[in-house]
Design a protein around this motif. Structure first.
Motif, mmCIF file in Angstrom:
data_model
loop_
_atom_site.group_PDB
_atom_site.id
_atom_site.type_symbol
_atom_site.label_atom_id
_atom_site.label_comp_id
_atom_site.label_asym_id
_atom_site.label_seq_id
_atom_site.Cartn_x
_atom_site.Cartn_y
_atom_site.Cartn_z
ATOM 1 N N THR A 66 31.351 58.064 45.710
ATOM 2 C CA THR A 66 30.117 58.263 44.956
ATOM 3 C C THR A 66 28.903 57.965 45.812
ATOM 4 O OG1 THR A 66 31.228 57.702 42.889
ATOM 5 C CG2 THR A 66 28.836 57.546 42.896
ATOM 6 N N CYS A 67 28.964 56.935 46.629
ATOM 7 C CA CYS A 67 27.817 56.521 47.447
ATOM 8 C C CYS A 67 27.784 57.197 48.813
ATOM 9 C CB CYS A 67 27.816 55.008 47.616
ATOM 10 S SG CYS A 67 27.621 54.119 46.074
ATOM 11 N N GLN A 68 28.810 57.957 49.153
ATOM 12 C CA GLN A 68 28.885 58.596 50.466
ATOM 13 C C GLN A 68 27.683 59.509 50.759
ATOM 14 O OE1 GLN A 68 31.289 57.802 52.560
ATOM 15 N NE2 GLN A 68 30.717 59.173 54.197
ATOM 16 N N PRO A 69 27.309 60.429 49.863
ATOM 17 C CA PRO A 69 26.165 61.287 50.189
ATOM 18 C C PRO A 69 24.825 60.565 50.060
ATOM 19 C CG PRO A 69 27.096 61.938 48.071
ATOM 20 C CD PRO A 69 27.966 60.846 48.635
#
Length: 102
Positions: A66-69
């Protein structure tokens, strides 16, 4: 994530307490007329620990992907609620027939 790590702490404390008082616990289980034995209790605790590890892994992976991009900026309440009253229309062919029958 914090709750999962806290449960690991409680589980470690419970297992440490169980191993210290193993004989007392076995005697208590014999005196109470239940089907729970020491080995069944240990198996139940093992399954709970496996479930906690699985939950921690799934939560960690979910947070990672979820926080990757990157996180989207929080500009204003107007931006957050933009299109809130919009109703999406889909063709009937895309909706399963079991959903259409009330």
């Amino acid at each position: 994530m914090t709750a999962a790590l806290a449960t690991f702490g409680f589980a470690a404390n419970a297992l440490r307490h169980f191993f210290r008082r193993r004989l007392t616990f076995a005697k208590h289980l014999q005196n109470s007329n239940t089907g729970l034995t020491t080995s069944r209790y240990f198996r139940l605790m093992s399954m709970a620990i496996v479930e906690m590890i699985w939950g921690l892994v799934v939560t960690s992976l979910n947070m990672w992907f979820t926080c990757q991009p990157g996180l989207r900026p929080w500009i204003s309440w107007e931006n957050v609620h933009q299109g809130f009253s919009q109703v999406a229309y889909f063709p009937t062919a895309l909706i399963p027939s079991s959903t259409l029958t009330w």
